[in-house]
Design a protein around this motif. Sequence first.
Motif, PDB file in Angstrom:
ATOM      1  N   ARG A 141       0.843  -1.193   0.000  1.00 15.11           N
ATOM      2  CA  ARG A 141       0.000   0.000   0.000  1.00 15.11           C
ATOM      3  C   ARG A 141       0.878   1.243   0.000  1.00 15.11           C
ATOM      4  N   GLY A 142       0.675   2.144  -0.944  1.00 12.82           N
ATOM      5  CA  GLY A 142       1.437   3.379  -0.990  1.00 12.82           C
ATOM      6  C   GLY A 142       1.202   4.216   0.247  1.00 12.82           C
ATOM      7  N   GLN A 143       2.274   4.765   0.823  1.00 16.73           N
ATOM      8  CA  GLN A 143       2.156   5.494   2.075  1.00 16.73           C
ATOM      9  C   GLN A 143       1.389   6.802   1.927  1.00 16.73           C
ATOM     10  N   SER A 144       1.560   7.486   0.808  1.00 18.39           N
ATOM     11  CA  SER A 144       0.876   8.771   0.622  1.00 18.39           C
ATOM     12  C   SER A 144      -0.344   8.662  -0.280  1.00 18.39           C
ATOM     13  N   THR A 145      -0.244   7.852  -1.326  1.00 14.71           N
ATOM     14  CA  THR A 145      -1.359   7.744  -2.267  1.00 14.71           C
ATOM     15  C   THR A 145      -2.393   6.719  -1.831  1.00 14.71           C
ATOM     16  N   HIS A 146      -1.987   5.790  -0.958  1.00 17.11           N
ATOM     17  CA  HIS A 146      -2.840   4.682  -0.511  1.00 17.11           C
ATOM     18  C   HIS A 146      -3.196   3.731  -1.652  1.00 17.11           C
ATOM     19  N   LYS A 147      -2.551   3.895  -2.800  1.00 13.12           N
ATOM     20  CA  LYS A 147      -2.778   2.982  -3.910  1.00 13.12           C
ATOM     21  C   LYS A 147      -1.958   1.708  -3.722  1.00 13.12           C
ATOM     22  N   PRO A 148      -2.397   0.610  -4.291  1.00 11.75           N
ATOM     23  CA  PRO A 148      -1.544  -0.581  -4.337  1.00 11.75           C
ATOM     24  C   PRO A 148      -0.397  -0.351  -5.318  1.00 11.75           C
ATOM     25  N   LEU A 149       0.824  -0.617  -4.881  1.00  9.59           N
ATOM     26  CA  LEU A 149       2.008  -0.366  -5.701  1.00  9.59           C
ATOM     27  C   LEU A 149       2.971  -1.542  -5.595  1.00  9.59           C
ATOM     28  N   VAL A 150       3.762  -1.735  -6.632  1.00 11.32           N
ATOM     29  CA  VAL A 150       4.834  -2.732  -6.591  1.00 11.32           C
ATOM     30  C   VAL A 150       5.962  -2.192  -5.707  1.00 11.32           C
ATOM     31  N   ASP A 151       6.349  -2.971  -4.722  1.00  8.85           N
ATOM     32  CA  ASP A 151       7.468  -2.594  -3.855  1.00  8.85           C
ATOM     33  C   ASP A 151       8.758  -2.750  -4.666  1.00  8.85           C
ATOM     34  N   TRP A 152       9.311  -1.617  -5.091  1.00 10.47           N
ATOM     35  CA  TRP A 152      10.443  -1.689  -6.010  1.00 10.47           C
ATOM     36  C   TRP A 152      11.712  -2.141  -5.307  1.00 10.47           C
ATOM     37  N   GLN A 153      12.290  -3.197  -5.799  1.00 12.86           N
ATOM     38  CA  GLN A 153      13.595  -3.715  -5.407  1.00 12.86           C
ATOM     39  C   GLN A 153      14.332  -4.083  -6.684  1.00 12.86           C
ATOM     40  N   PRO A 154      15.659  -3.951  -6.735  1.00 10.36           N
ATOM     41  CA  PRO A 154      16.388  -4.349  -7.939  1.00 10.36           C
ATOM     42  C   PRO A 154      16.087  -5.776  -8.371  1.00 10.36           C
ATOM     43  N   ALA A 155      15.818  -6.674  -7.408  1.00 10.48           N
ATOM     44  CA  ALA A 155      15.547  -8.075  -7.734  1.00 10.48           C
ATOM     45  C   ALA A 155      14.249  -8.260  -8.511  1.00 10.48           C
ATOM     46  N   VAL A 156      13.388  -7.238  -8.549  1.00 11.06           N
ATOM     47  CA  VAL A 156      12.196  -7.334  -9.394  1.00 11.06           C
ATOM     48  C   VAL A 156      12.617  -7.477 -10.853  1.00 11.06           C
ATOM     49  N   LEU A 157      13.678  -6.765 -11.227  1.00  7.17           N
ATOM     50  CA  LEU A 157      14.174  -6.813 -12.599  1.00  7.17           C
ATOM     51  C   LEU A 157      14.925  -8.105 -12.881  1.00  7.17           C
ATOM     52  N   HIS A 158      15.756  -8.508 -11.934  1.00  2.00           N
ATOM     53  CA  HIS A 158      16.495  -9.772 -12.048  1.00  2.00           C
ATOM     54  C   HIS A 158      16.849 -10.216 -10.639  1.00  2.00           C
ATOM     55  N   PRO A 159      16.673 -11.490 -10.284  1.00  2.00           N
ATOM     56  CA  PRO A 159      16.828 -11.928  -8.889  1.00  2.00           C
ATOM     57  C   PRO A 159      18.226 -11.756  -8.319  1.00  2.00           C
ATOM     58  N   GLN A 160      19.237 -11.619  -9.175  1.00  2.00           N
ATOM     59  CA  GLN A 160      20.599 -11.473  -8.660  1.00  2.00           C
ATOM     60  C   GLN A 160      21.021 -10.017  -8.492  1.00  2.00           C
ATOM     61  N   LEU A 161      20.165  -9.100  -8.914  1.00  2.00           N
ATOM     62  CA  LEU A 161      20.502  -7.684  -8.792  1.00  2.00           C
ATOM     63  C   LEU A 161      20.360  -7.213  -7.349  1.00  2.00           C
ATOM     64  N   LYS A 162      21.345  -6.426  -6.896  1.00  3.57           N
ATOM     65  CA  LYS A 162      21.300  -5.796  -5.581  1.00  3.57           C
ATOM     66  C   LYS A 162      21.322  -4.287  -5.763  1.00  3.57           C
ATOM     67  N   LYS A 163      21.055  -3.574  -4.700  1.00  2.00           N
ATOM     68  CA  LYS A 163      21.005  -2.119  -4.766  1.00  2.00           C
ATOM     69  C   LYS A 163      22.332  -1.572  -5.289  1.00  2.00           C
ATOM     70  N   GLY A 164      22.256  -0.641  -6.227  1.00  2.00           N
ATOM     71  CA  GLY A 164      23.451  -0.043  -6.808  1.00  2.00           C
ATOM     72  C   GLY A 164      24.014  -0.808  -7.985  1.00  2.00           C
ATOM     73  N   GLU A 165      23.373  -1.907  -8.391  1.00  2.00           N
ATOM     74  CA  GLU A 165      23.858  -2.710  -9.516  1.00  2.00           C
ATOM     75  C   GLU A 165      22.937  -2.556 -10.722  1.00  2.00           C
ATOM     76  N   ARG A 166      23.467  -2.883 -11.902  1.00  2.00           N
ATOM     77  CA  ARG A 166      22.698  -2.753 -13.140  1.00  2.00           C
ATOM     78  C   ARG A 166      23.090  -3.875 -14.099  1.00  2.00           C
ATOM     79  N   LEU A 167      22.201  -4.133 -15.054  1.00  2.00           N
ATOM     80  CA  LEU A 167      22.470  -5.093 -16.116  1.00  2.00           C
ATOM     81  C   LEU A 167      23.100  -4.366 -17.298  1.00  2.00           C
ATOM     82  N   VAL A 168      24.188  -4.905 -17.818  1.00  2.00           N
ATOM     83  CA  VAL A 168      24.890  -4.290 -18.945  1.00  2.00           C
ATOM     84  C   VAL A 168      25.333  -5.373 -19.911  1.00  2.00           C
TER      85      VAL A 168
END
Length: 542
Positions: A141-168
Amino acid sequence: MRSGAKVAIVGGVFVVVAGGVAYGGYTLVGGSDDKGPGGTHTQGAPARTGPPGADEIKETSTAFLQAWAKGDAAGAAALTNNQAEAATALSGFSDQAHITNVTVTPGAPNGAVVPYTVKADVSFGGKTAPLAYASQLTVVRGQSTHKPLVDWQPAVLHPQLKKGERLVTDQAQNPEIQAVDYKDRPLTKEKYPSLGAILDGLREKYGTKVNGTPGVELQIQGNGTPARTLITLQKGTPGKLKTTLDADVQAAAEQAVKRFGESSVVAVKPSTGEIRAVADNRNDKFPASLQGRVAPGSTMKIVTATMLIEKGAVSADKPAVCPPDVQWQGVTFHNLDNFSLPSSDPFSKSFAKSCNTAFIKHIREVNDDGALGRVAANYFGLGQDWKVGVPSFDGSVPASAGAETAAAYIGQGKVQMSPLDMASVAATAKSGRFRQPVIVPQSLDGRELAQADPLPADIAAQLRQMMHITATTSYGTATEAMASVGGVKGAKTGSAEKDGQNKSDSWFTGYSDDLAAAALVQSGGHGGTAAGPIVAQVLRAG
């Protein structure tokens, strides 16, 4: 992802296919301030609160995956709770990673968690390779909008991604290597999974020194860690890199850590300092074998005994007092189950049975809160910035005061070690002098290795005597674990309590002939029960 994708129900789950989008009777038209992904919230209606409902989870995840599949990075990012980071990552999925022809197959939601698989192509420089993986997202649940939102984590894009990393996808940053053991036998991530991060680190540091050439690869880059290859589109020419590892011992280490979760082991050759094996079995994939920073428990008594013998406080064959408990600076320290030993028993028996009080009672005689750290550095090389060839932690024995000094004597308090450190401690006791552990020869790059004074011959002999008794007598805490190990052997068990853990960490270090090893099993209990069998299996392979 490219346009022409949609989500439809197939066999009870929803999948991305070509055309329009529908799920459970809802038409997905994207989110706005007056209409959520499910079209159920109109302007002026009271905002929903609490955890997202099942309908919101399905609708939001479907809308997000549709936008992502269509290559609509901005639209997908708008359905997350971190729009800026998500937009950058989703745009890079196609622009930097060059991932095309994407198909996403979501599975049935499990509460707020929605799993899915991704199949795609990676295309660069006229080369194409398939890519497939599974990941998951969570709807919140969005804290300000109260809308349902995807909790963004790098692993959403790829399971091995961590914060500060990118696919190249591009020409690889570093030339390829063909790592081999000291007998020229190949070492690969596929055969020896624990070496994955180590081989990546060796490639980054030594690839150019062994005349390899880079290929074209999809990599995970960033965050100050070595690039990790996911897909190779075009192979480079690997340069041969000789390591100090032993394929037989490494194979035994890989099997040994499978016995227990959250376990790590390192093997070192005492006569040279060459690392023969490194293995980890951890959920977080952290290389605790080399980089762990954990209280080593009673395995530290090898170092403490060295200090006490040097100070003239104890001797292996002289009587030592081992009461059930002892106080220091207002804190009471106990032996396991409050055992005690007759005052006529030698210190070697207190060592073999891991009597805490026999060590702590001598603090006043030592009268030096920094003595343990100096002995650790001067004789065992601990805390001296080791140049192993890959990142490592070389131990910490800081000066202490009050009750912390007593805790340090038995490997608790602020003392921190890795299995590599404790394997080196056992190796030093066995050979009589510290030789800094290495995983590639010093001659490869001429790096300066840490140095330490040789152990005085009498102290080294007493350490070996006490460790042998610990591994062979009926009262030795390491005897059961070491029963199957042949050769000239010695060992020390340890357990270390840690806040928040119901069971103590299990430690064990020992040697057989010219191989020493140490293992850690976090929350494993007594040293001889969990870490001990791991070390024994590795020593038998040597």
